[in-house]
Design a protein around this motif. Sequence first.
Motif: not given
Length: 472
Positions: A120-147
Motif C-alpha cells: 500500500x502506497x509503497x511504504x513497506x519492505x515486503x509486498x503483501x497488500x490487503x487489496x491484492x494479497x501477498x506476493x510469494x518469493x519464487x525461491x521459497x513461497x513461504x518467504x517475502x519477495x521484498x518490497x
Amino acid sequence: MDAHEYADLDATALAALVRDRQVSAAELQEAATTALDAVNPELNALVGTRFDSPLDYAADGPFAGVPFAIKDLILHAEGVPQAAGTRMLGPGVPMPADTHLMTRFRRAGLATLGRTATPELGFNATTEPVSNGPVHNPWDTSRSAGGSSGGSAALVAARALPVAHASDGGGSIRIPAASCGLVGLKPSQGRTSPGPDYADPLLGMGIEFVLTRTVRDCAGLLDAVHGHEPGDRYLLPDPQRPFLDEVTAGSRPLRVALRTTPFSGSGSVDPRCVEATEAVARALEGLGHVVETADLDLDADAFDAANLVGWASFLADGVDGLAAALGVEPGPDVLEAATLACAEYGRGLRASDLYAADRVFNATRRAVAACHQRHDVVLSPTMNVPNTPLGYLDQDDASRDARGWYDHIFSTAGFTALSNVTGNPAISLPLGRTEEGWPVGVQLGAAYGAEATLLALAGDLERALPWEQHRP
C-alpha cells in the motif's frame, strides 16, 4: 520459441534475436504470456490479469519486443489503471497520460504485458497488500519477495519476465533484488525523470528504474532510458561512454570501504549477510582493489527521525490528495493500519519539521560525500537478513504507531535508505547464498553520478562470482 528457451535468455539476448529476425516479437510475447500464466497463480505478482496484448512500443527501439511489466505505483501509462496497492483506489483509476519514464520505456521497445504488485502506497519492505494479497518469493513461497517492488522482482526471478519496472524510495529496488536474487540499481537522483507529476518525489528520495537478472541488461536499459526532460530539476552530465561499455571494459583499481553495521535502524545483522559481504571484499582484493574498514560520521538517530518525517509527510499528502479527489474518507475500511498511523503523524508535522529534516539530510549528504573523497565505493550487505517470512512486516498491524512501523521496516533494511537521502547510486548484486539456497544481496554504493563506477565493478563481480546458474 517455447517458454523454457525464453526463460534462459536475458533481455539483451532476446532483443538480439528479434533484431536478427531469428524470433519475432510476437513469439517472444507468446512465450512470456505462457510463462506468466504458469507462475503467477502461485506467486500472485500481477495486479489484475495480464494484458491481452502489449502496450504500444517502438519497433525500432534497442529492446524492441522484449516482454516487460510496470509496477502499480508512481509510473503512469495512458489508459492503464493504477491502484497503488490500496483499497482506496479499488481496481484502479485509468491514467490520462504517460509519465516521461513510461514514454522512454516505450521508446526503448519494451512490450508491457501487465502491472506488478506493490504494498500500500509503497511504504513497506515486503509486498503483501490487503487489496491484492501477498506476493510469494519464487525461491521459497513461504518467504517475502521484498518490497515495494516485490511483484516485479518475483516475476523476473521466476523468469517469466527478463526485466520489469521498479522504484526506490528507501530500498524498494534493492530490497526485492536481494530477496529474489536479482540485479537492482537505484540510479542517482535525477538520472531518470520523475516528471511530469513530480519534481522531487518523497523529498527527493524517490527514483525509478528496473529490476534485471544480468548486469548488462541493467546497463543497457539505463543507456536507453536515462536523461533530462524539460522542467526536471536536475541535469546530470551524460556518461562519457555508454554504461554498457563500462560493463564490458571492467573496473579500474578502486578504493573500497567495507561496512557491515547498518547505517540506520536498530536491527541486528544476520551473520550470513555479513559473511557474504566479507567474501565479496576478499574477491575484490583478489581483483586488485584496496579494501579497508571505514566508518561514516553519521547520527543514526537523527537520520531515522528525519527519514520518518519524509515518509510520513509524503504519505499524508498522498492519502489526503486521494481522499479529496475520490470523495473517500480515509479509514480502516480503505487503508491499512500502519498507513493510517503514518498519515496521521504526517498531518501533524509543521513546516519547521520539514526544514529540520532537510538539515539532517544535508549533513548526511556531506558526510557521505566526504567518505567518497577517500573511497570510490562503499561495500555492505543490502539487507540485515536474507529475506523475511510472509506476515512479518504486516502493514495492517494496528499495534504500531508511525515510529514503530518505521523501526519495524528498517530493522530488516538498515543499509538501503542512506543512498536515497544522499541521492547517490547504489546497486544490489546476488553474490551470496544461504544453506537453504536463498540468495543474499550485497550492496555497492558510489558517489553522486557515478553509475559508471558501479556498473563496471558489477560486471567484474558477475564474471568472477557468477550467479546465472543459481535459479529458483
